[in-house]
Design a protein around this motif. Structure first.
Motif, PDB file in Angstrom:
ATOM      1  N   UNK A   1      18.780  -1.172  -3.428  1.00  0.00           N
ATOM      2  CA  UNK A   1      19.282  -1.636  -2.133  1.00  0.00           C
ATOM      3  C   UNK A   1      18.562  -0.940  -0.981  1.00  0.00           C
ATOM      4  N   UNK A   2      18.293   0.349  -1.139  1.00  0.00           N
ATOM      5  CA  UNK A   2      17.570   1.091  -0.106  1.00  0.00           C
ATOM      6  C   UNK A   2      16.156   0.540   0.038  1.00  0.00           C
ATOM      7  N   UNK A   3      15.493   0.258  -1.072  1.00  0.00           N
ATOM      8  CA  UNK A   3      14.135  -0.292  -1.031  1.00  0.00           C
ATOM      9  C   UNK A   3      14.122  -1.665  -0.375  1.00  0.00           C
TER      10      UNK A   3
ATOM     11  N   UNK B   1      23.130   4.584  -9.562  1.00  0.00           N
ATOM     12  CA  UNK B   1      22.009   5.164  -8.827  1.00  0.00           C
ATOM     13  C   UNK B   1      20.876   4.152  -8.681  1.00  0.00           C
ATOM     14  N   UNK B   2      20.570   3.439  -9.756  1.00  0.00           N
ATOM     15  CA  UNK B   2      19.479   2.468  -9.723  1.00  0.00           C
ATOM     16  C   UNK B   2      19.772   1.345  -8.730  1.00  0.00           C
TER      17      UNK B   2
END
Length: 101
Positions: free
Chosen positions: A81-83, A75-76
Motif C-alpha cells: 500500500x505504501x509503494x 506487513x507485506x
C-alpha cells in the motif's frame, strides 16, 4: 529545566551529562520530540484497545464478518500500500518522452 533534562535523558536513554553538553534550543527540541512520541504511543495504545473491543463485539454480534476490516493488515500488505501510494504521488513521467515520434 531540571525536569526537562531528566525527561529527555530517560526517554532517549541519554546520560544527563550528555544532555547538559547541548544548548537550550537542542534540549527544548528534544523535549518536544519526546513529548510527541509519548503522546503518539499513548494514542496507539488507546486505539489498540478500541479495536480489540470492536473485534470482540463483531465476533459476538456479527459472527466475525467484519473482522478483516478491523484487524491490521500484514506487513507485506502495508508495504505494498505504501509503494502504491508513492507511485500515485510520484512526479516521474514514464516512457521515453525525450524521443520524438
Amino acid at each position: 529545566m531540571i525536569s526537562q533534562i531528566e525527561f529527555v535523558s530517560s526517554h532517549f536513554n541519554y546520560t544527563e551529562e550528555y544532555v547538559l553538553e547541548h544548548t537550550i534550543d537542542w534540549l527544548n527540541a528534544k523535549f518536544k520530540q519526546a513529548q510527541r512520541e509519548k503522546w503518539e504511543q499513548s494514542q496507539a495504545k488507546v486505539w489498540e484497545g478500541v479495536k480489540s473491543l470492536l473485534v470482540t463485539f463483531d465476533i459476538a454480534f456479527n459472527k466475525g464478518k467484519s473482522m478483516d476490516k478491523l484487524m491490521p493488515s500484514t506487513y507485506e500488505e502495508a508495504m505494498s500500500q505504501v509503494e502504491e501510494k508513492k507511485e500515485q504521488e510520484s512526479t516521474f513521467v514514464p516512457g521515453q518522452w525525450w524521443l520524438k515520434d
